[in-house]
Design a protein around this motif. Structure first.
Motif, PDB file in Angstrom:
ATOM      1  N   ALA A  17      -3.869 -16.902  30.088  1.00 33.90           N
ATOM      2  CA  ALA A  17      -4.810 -16.331  31.052  1.00 33.90           C
ATOM      3  C   ALA A  17      -4.679 -17.022  32.402  1.00 33.90           C
ATOM      4  N   ALA A  64       2.969 -10.594  27.506  1.00 33.66           N
ATOM      5  CA  ALA A  64       2.645 -11.956  27.088  1.00 33.66           C
ATOM      6  C   ALA A  64       2.917 -12.025  25.599  1.00 33.66           C
ATOM      7  N   SER A  65       3.750 -12.963  25.194  1.00 38.96           N
ATOM      8  CA  SER A  65       4.119 -13.059  23.786  1.00 38.96           C
ATOM      9  C   SER A  65       3.768 -14.437  23.259  1.00 38.96           C
ATOM     10  N   THR A  66       3.308 -14.484  22.041  1.00 35.95           N
ATOM     11  CA  THR A  66       3.040 -15.761  21.395  1.00 35.95           C
ATOM     12  C   THR A  66       3.851 -15.840  20.116  1.00 35.95           C
ATOM     13  N   SER A  72      -5.837 -19.913  26.471  1.00 37.53           N
ATOM     14  CA  SER A  72      -6.292 -19.931  27.861  1.00 37.53           C
ATOM     15  C   SER A  72      -5.138 -20.211  28.815  1.00 37.53           C
ATOM     16  N   GLY A 109      -1.371 -15.949  34.029  1.00 39.95           N
ATOM     17  CA  GLY A 109      -1.490 -14.558  34.455  1.00 39.95           C
ATOM     18  C   GLY A 109      -2.302 -14.424  35.729  1.00 39.95           C
ATOM     19  N   GLU A 110      -3.405 -15.171  35.786  1.00 39.42           N
ATOM     20  CA  GLU A 110      -4.279 -15.103  36.953  1.00 39.42           C
ATOM     21  C   GLU A 110      -3.571 -15.627  38.199  1.00 39.42           C
ATOM     22  N   LEU A 132      -2.052 -21.337  18.168  1.00 38.03           N
ATOM     23  CA  LEU A 132      -2.465 -20.152  18.910  1.00 38.03           C
ATOM     24  C   LEU A 132      -2.531 -18.938  17.991  1.00 38.03           C
ATOM     25  N   LEU A 133      -1.564 -18.816  17.107  1.00 40.82           N
ATOM     26  CA  LEU A 133      -1.525 -17.660  16.203  1.00 40.82           C
ATOM     27  C   LEU A 133      -2.626 -17.725  15.164  1.00 40.82           C
ATOM     28  N   ALA A 134      -3.005 -18.942  14.760  1.00 40.81           N
ATOM     29  CA  ALA A 134      -4.045 -19.076  13.739  1.00 40.81           C
ATOM     30  C   ALA A 134      -5.437 -19.092  14.365  1.00 40.81           C
ATOM     31  N   GLY A 135      -5.494 -18.910  15.700  1.00 42.54           N
ATOM     32  CA  GLY A 135      -6.797 -18.821  16.344  1.00 42.54           C
ATOM     33  C   GLY A 135      -7.535 -20.141  16.438  1.00 42.54           C
ATOM     34  N   ILE A 136      -6.829 -21.251  16.191  1.00 43.53           N
ATOM     35  CA  ILE A 136      -7.473 -22.549  16.276  1.00 43.53           C
ATOM     36  C   ILE A 136      -7.704 -22.892  17.739  1.00 43.53           C
ATOM     37  N   VAL A 137      -6.751 -22.507  18.560  1.00 47.29           N
ATOM     38  CA  VAL A 137      -6.873 -22.683  20.012  1.00 47.29           C
ATOM     39  C   VAL A 137      -6.801 -21.307  20.655  1.00 47.29           C
ATOM     40  N   ILE A 138      -7.745 -21.013  21.539  1.00 54.59           N
ATOM     41  CA  ILE A 138      -7.710 -19.743  22.270  1.00 54.59           C
ATOM     42  C   ILE A 138      -6.683 -19.870  23.387  1.00 54.59           C
TER      43      ILE A 138
END
Lengths: 418, 418
Positions: free
Chosen positions: B24, B40-42, B21, B27-28, B13-19
């Motif tokens: 989201a 929201a923390s990663t 979701s 949260g929704e 998630l931090l390296a942007g390999i997986v968005i």
């Protein structure tokens, strides 16, 4: 060692109305520079929580990138809060004001005096110009820490990242900005790819390789760390050459290229036209090809022949072929590709026929099976591939495989043997 | 007031390999229950950082949902670190072990003894069963705080959220779980929609309304807060009835429905077949229609007639029409819809022709202009709409508008007057 944090601001992110693709983009770009993001935090449009996030980041990170909340509306609090955090005053910038006025004029809107605050900037910040929107980016430097504050609009954020932030960070990170390369492959699994390049780390002990499975295939990142730019460039070139020699027909591009862009460029360069006959992909191959601007130059038509009568009527697939081999077969795939090429007068025809699922499978023809057909003047052939996920994924994989078959044919490679 | 935080765990998630979701989605879903996520923390797969994130969350949030890092590999640290945080011991659960063994057997894999740790659970945690994967979910309750720890695999996480977590949180949040409704609209802008329901808040002061612009149109959330379930249900029904009466033809569904699913259901119920003729949308309308499983029951064929010869050859659009009115015109749109209906023998034909951009525009026919055609046995008509974004967005908006035109026609509404 740079400790990086991303802070994204906005109620819409916390409520899941917008998926946080900005954080993913920034994380990916920093990763490409050899910088690992350690934390990503999201807060709403809330002064107290944003201030707290800034404090936390200051205590653990040396590089912080913030996006969102820079706009002109009441709930855009980022500029004010960040200025407060850095004990910086907001001052009116008449040059910026003139630029924003001009931008509004071009959009046919009038800037009210109330919106003057858009032209206020913190006196301790360096300004990053925004050439496509109103809010400029900000850079704060304090002690050993650097904060980049960027707009939340993805196009504006990306442009500032590419033009200003990444070059600056690259310099801050030393030689690293120069010495990485991204190769994109398709049509080969991650495990088969690993197997083929397994001796890489023995030959090139100082090069770090990462494999990332993505939608269109496995992406390879080659990175050289801790060396001079000259050494890095040389090593990178040697490593890249080795990988290209080993995997050549599977590599479709570098960087952010998509397979449809590669195919589009090849069709343009070779001055060839194409038509597409789709069954199981339901229009997705044509959709991808026409996503590339200017595609009308080489894309003639697509036929989504779902019902068998469409295959016989428009594509001229013989009823005997459908009866003898079935709609999902190599014979039908080739007949569809030939049919769409002949009826359109295009140079090339390609086709897809398979089982996207969840229904329609038989013991011989399971969900995930696809035949891809290719036809040009003096040759026709097919590829058969097998995937196994859900309907949406299968349509995606089938379409990428069809475009990759086309790419290989245009480049004179053999069909994918895997 | 519940203070909610989401913590997502994973280097990818931090390296942007997986968005991200998952964040989201959660949260929704919480938003729908009237609970606002504040943070929201990663963090990556890093023990120290995860532990720190847990501490921070404990000091500010009362409801924490964590996803990721529950798998069997070495870098899956979440279960161990969360157990440590709550001073809980990991104990072997033989029932869970038997279930995991069975699951492996069904996948044709063997469970090694090393993987026994997958069946260890923290002794202070309540267990959420995972019916489709190996790692169970965990619930920790301490003081006034509740922590839900869920797998990072989206399908497993979503199933646990729907079956266990959301009902539990709904009860925790009081009556709120019952008293919200989501109405999805399309074909009307957010500002026009606001105008039409501007008296809502005067009529229903106790109902909260939020408008969310999404890809397929503006979503309306109606929520009743702070009342008994009975009152809430009654008020909600009154509010929903008012909105439905005011906006009826623009509302295409409730909850998570997509416009293609609505149209698919209508075609099935009415036993009608359809074919599609596309120009500017390049296959996207057919792609959307065939994304719905079982679409072969009503979808006959699609024609992506990019080149004019495709419009004349397959669709029988007169060369005189193309010459007199141009390819992007009401006349061509109607002729395309009629042509694809006749040649396919389908009950209905629809079409799109417009300027997706960035090229191809003229002063009279700007980027974003689209004509949509409709044809059935005893009538033909067109709609003209105007959007203005980039190519990819325009294709998306054009396609949704075409499907909405179809929906209105199937329901007997007039064409969209906006």
């Amino acid at each position: 060692m740079i400790q990086a944090e991303i802070i994204t601001v906005g109620d819409e992110l916390l409520a899941g109305i917008v998926i946080n693709s900005n954080a993913a983009y920034i994380g990916e770009k920093l990763f490409e520079l050899g910088i690992y993001v350690r934390w990503a935090s999201t807060v709403g449009d809330d002064e107290k929580n944003l201030l707290q996030a800034l404090e936390v980041s200051y205590n653990r990170a040396s590089l912080v990138i913030i996006t969102g909340g820079l706009g002109p509306t009441h709930d855009d609090i980022t500029k004010r809060i960040v200025a407060e955090f850095f004990h910086s005053k907001l001052v009116f910038d008449s040059g910026l004001f003139a630029r924003i006025k001009e931008l509004y004029k071009n959009m046919g809107r009038k800037l009210s005096e109330e919106q003057r605050c858009q032209a206020e900037v913190p006196d301790k910040a360096e300004i990053i110009e925004n050439t496509i929107g109103t809010a400029p980016g900000l850079i704060f430097t304090q002690e050993d820490r650097v904060y980049y504050i960027l707009p939340g609009v993805p196009s504006e954020m990306k442009r500032m990242m590419q033009k200003h932030v990444l070059p600056l960070i690259g310099r801050m990170a030393g030689a690293r900005e120069l010495v990485f390369q991204i190769l994109r492959t398709t049509g080969i699994t991650e495990s088969e790819l690993s197997r083929r390049i397994q001796s890489f780390s023995v030959r090139f002990p100082d090069i770090r390789l990462s494999l990332l499975p993505q939608t269109q295939g496995v992406t390879i990142r080659i990175m050289v760390l801790d060396c001079t730019p000259e050494d890095g460039k040389r090593m990178l070139m040697e490593g890249e050459t080795y990988i290209r020699d080993t995997l050549e027909p599977f590599i479709f591009g570098t960087g952010e290229t998509s397979i449809e862009e590669v195919v589009a460029q090849l069709l343009k360069n070779l001055n060839r036209t194409i038509s597409v006959a789709e069954s199981c992909t339901g229009g997705l191959v044509s959709h991808k090809l026409t996503n590339v601007p200017g595609s009308s130059a080489y894309f003639n038509r697509g036929v989504v022949a779902y019902h068998n009568t469409a295959k016989t009527d428009i594509l001229g697939v013989g009823a005997d072929i459908l009866k003898k081999y079935g709609a999902v077969s190599a014979e039908t795939a080739v007949a569809m590709a030939e049919g769409v090429r002949h009826s359109s007068g295009s140079d090339i025809g390609i086709s897809t026929t398979g089982i996207a699922g969840p229904g329609g499978a038989t013991p011989e023809k399971p969900v995930g099976l696809v035949y891809l057909g290719y036809s040009e003047n003096d040759r026709s052939f097919f590829e058969c591939r097998r995937y196994a996920k859900n309907r949406i994924w299968n349509k995606e994989r089938f379409s990428v495989a069809a475009l990759d078959m086309l790419r290989r044919a245009l480049l004179g490679y053999a069909p994918n043997p895997l």
